[in-house]
Design an enzyme around this catalytic site. Structure first.
Site, PDB file in Angstrom:
ATOM      1  N   CYS A   2       0.976  -1.337  -0.167  1.00  0.00           N
ATOM      2  CA  CYS A   2      -0.219   0.070   0.132  1.00  0.00           C
ATOM      3  C   CYS A   2       1.208   1.571   0.143  1.00  0.00           C
ATOM      4  O   CYS A   2       2.232   0.959  -0.145  1.00  0.00           O
ATOM      5  CB  CYS A   2      -0.949   0.145   0.746  1.00  0.00           C
ATOM      6  N   ARG A  50      -5.116   2.046  -1.199  1.00  0.00           N
ATOM      7  CA  ARG A  50      -5.123   0.175  -0.775  1.00  0.00           C
ATOM      8  C   ARG A  50      -4.266  -0.570  -1.645  1.00  0.00           C
ATOM      9  O   ARG A  50      -5.161  -0.682  -2.942  1.00  0.00           O
ATOM     10  CB  ARG A  50      -6.371   0.145   0.260  1.00  0.00           C
ATOM     11  N   LEU A  51      -3.972  -1.498  -1.542  1.00  0.00           N
ATOM     12  CA  LEU A  51      -3.171  -2.743  -2.137  1.00  0.00           C
ATOM     13  C   LEU A  51      -3.836  -4.007  -1.658  1.00  0.00           C
ATOM     14  O   LEU A  51      -3.324  -4.344  -0.491  1.00  0.00           O
ATOM     15  CB  LEU A  51      -2.510  -2.941  -2.533  1.00  0.00           C
ATOM     16  N   ALA A  52      -5.789  -4.339  -2.133  1.00  0.00           N
ATOM     17  CA  ALA A  52      -6.070  -5.303  -1.149  1.00  0.00           C
ATOM     18  C   ALA A  52      -5.517  -6.645  -1.563  1.00  0.00           C
ATOM     19  O   ALA A  52      -5.787  -7.350  -2.282  1.00  0.00           O
ATOM     20  CB  ALA A  52      -7.405  -5.222  -1.186  1.00  0.00           C
TER      21      ALA A  52
END
Length: 586
Positions: A2, A50-52
């Site tokens: 993120c 965000r990188l989920a």
């Protein structure tokens, strides 16, 4: 990975300031393209891209405790979050995110909880009850983080320099294994201080199964994911072991149930490169779905400016290795993959670089490994984190697991020493640990393949082409003025000068140039290790092929004085400096 950005204690709570924070946060969106969040409390701003990876449905940030008095923006993965949740029975969690435990741990233990986290992380925590805050970074700096100070007395924190370099009077890399607390007067505190940090020579006897078990545990815990993932597989020892262990343990995991039990592997290289050949062989042996990406020297040269902008360095070896990784990451992300396991860190822990052949004794050997691990955040961690994050891809590095490092660094370094006369090549202790006759992890010749640095393994003509290109863009007159133009970390080669020009265009501040390491190096050594061999002073190149008498394709850059050779065919359209005589240090 993120992207986080925080501005704390500024003198402006206007809408214009909020817009500026959002604008700067968008510069980090490549790191986290899935969602954006911002929290403002008076003169404090916490933003997140965000990188989920875990709980993609509800894990948006910033994260809070029950009454939202404690706010956290975090970039990281907490592998022991389920265990930590069990110890927080009186707390109510809003999400299933692994990072949701941080606010609650702080509520329970104060600032002394950081060492409880098993994972990689950079976070900013704001306690609105007393308007205090803390910032922390993981043990060896797998995640990138910068800290800066504004003219108005504000404190800035960003995952990358580009998020703060224009708005701070001074900024620097946030030191790994440290926290910064407003409660302690705004100073740094070292929370990670393992026994090997003092560089005294350890004495634990070598036990192959202890090394094997510790590393398998490190890989297995990193299979925690709710999204498609794979492994980077160059066919070298480190990436091949990561792939082999992952393939063995993938079945039965939540990831396998959701995405299938067959592992995907990825490799990049020039046509006919050593890595492409070895990677394909290992993939066939392990039965992975293998993806091979080819690039030309021209493809790499065309990407150099983007690489320097994203990786934020002018270090030669980092740029050489980051470029193919950058190109590969874009391809991987296009396939829908969001996380990969990678093999960084092994060479630093086990003395795998070829110059370790010249270590004079076990004390020097051990102290050099300590220096290399402590500097990883400036080199390979920087590359692995930022070259992948440029396209919203997360890289996990099991060799840099805290427990595994402690196990490996407690070994008597005599067992790590390279002794060809005894059949012990570089990283012998790691190779021996996974040399299983009954259930082989890898083919023997792969298990005992000589070390190739990533920038060499993708194809030897890659570095040669870079040097030829740099020589076309930097002339002798420019080099003669290098010390005047760049008094700090003066570039000693045309390739270094070329990268420095690009870096300064993106990041012209003095603080920016001070974040990049310098000093003498050969085959990726520290300056101290250059003293091991007097001949190295004439062949200062970070390529593993500079290890004359060690690398099977070694070269001696100090003895070649020829007209500049024609570059790789992929850059034939670049005009040559006809008739110029140069010393080729390939």
């Amino acid at each position: 990975m993120c992207g986080i950005l925080a501005v704390l204690g500024c003198s402006d709570d206007s809408q214009a300031k909020r817009v500026r924070v959002l604008e700067l946060s968008r510069r980090l969106r490549h790191r986290g393209p899935d969602w954006s969040g911002i929290y403002q409390n008076g003169f404090n701003y916490l933003a997140h891209q965000r990188l989920a990876i875990i709980d993609p449905d509800s894990g948006d940030q910033p994260l809070f405790n029950e009454d939202k008095s404690i706010v956290v923006t975090v970039n990281g993965e907490i592998y022991n979050h389920e265990e930590l949740r069990k110890g927080l029975k009186n707390h109510k969690f809003h999400t299933g995110s692994d990072c949701d435990v941080i606010a609650h741990l702080y509520e329970e233990h104060g600032e002394n909880f950081v060492d409880m986290l098993d994972g990689i992380f950079s976070f900013v925590l704001l306690d609105t009850r007393d308007n205090s805050f803390m910032v922390a970074r993981d043990a060896v700096g797998v995640t990138s983080l910068y800290i800066g100070w504004g003219l108005d007395g504000s404190l800035w924190v960003s995952s990358e320099m580009k998020g703060l370099h224009e708005d701070c009077e001074h900024f620097e890399a946030f030191p790994p294994g440290h926290l910064y607390s407003s409660k302690s007067g705004g100073g740094f505190k070292q929370w990670y201080n393992p026994p090997w940090f003092n560089e005294s020579v350890p004495s634990t006897p070598y036990e192959p199964l202890a090394i094997r078990s510790a590393f398998e545990d490190a890989v297995i815990k990193r299979l925690m994911t709710d999204v498609p993932f794979g492994v980077l597989l160059s066919g070298g020892l480190d990436s091949s072991l990561v792939a082999s262990i992952t393939a063995r343990h993938l079945a039965g995991t939540k990831a396998a149930k959701r995405w299938g039990p067959q592992l995907h592997s990825f490799c990049v290289g020039l046509e006919g490169s050593p890595d492409l050949k070895a990677g394909k062989e290992v993939a066939e042996y392990l039965g992975t779905v293998h993806h091979e990406f080819h690039f030309t020297v021209q493809d790499g040269i065309d990407a150099i400016e983007d690489v320097i902008y994203h990786v934020e360095t002018y270090d030669v070896t980092t740029i050489r290795a980051s470029t193919p990784m950058f190109l590969m990451s874009r391809k991987i992300k296009s396939l829908g993959v969001k996380m990969v396991l990678s093999g960084e860190g092994s060479d630093e822990i086990f003395g795998g670089y070829l110059y370790f052949h010249k270590a004079p004794n076990k004390q020097e050997f051990h102290q050099e490994t300590c220096r290399k691990i402590k500097a990883l955040h400036k080199y390979d961690c920087l590359r692995a984190n930022k070259a992948t994050s440029a396209f919203g891809l997360e890289a996990r590095v099991p060799f840099l697991d805290k427990e595994f490092i402690n196990t490996a660094m407690s070994l008597d370094p005599e067992s790590k020493m390279i002794k060809p006369e005894e059949g012990r090549i570089e990283k012998w202790v790691l190779r021996r640990a996974f040399d299983d006759e009954e259930r082989p992890y890898l083919p023997k010749h792969i298990l005992y393949r000589q070390k190739e640095q990533f920038s060499d393994g993708v194809g030897y003509s890659w570095i040669d082409g870079l040097k030829a290109h740099a020589a076309e863009n930097v002339n002798d007159k420019m080099m003669s003025k290098a010390a005047f133009i760049f008094p700090h970390n003066t570039p000693l080669t045309k390739e270094a000068y070329y990268y420095r020009m690009i870096f300064e265009r993106f990041f012209p501040q003095n603080s920016a140039r001070l974040t990049v390491p310098g000093g003498a190096t050969v085959a990726c050594s520290t300056a101290k290790a250059v003293e091991w061999d007097a001949s190295w002073s004439n062949n200062m190149d970070p390529s593993g092929r500079a290890a004359i008498g060690v690398h099977l394709s070694a070269y001696d850059g100090s003895k070649v004085a020829l007209p500049l050779p024609a570059p790789h065919k992929a850059i034939d359209d670049i005009p040559m400096m006809m008739g110029q005589e140069v010393v080729i240090q390939t």
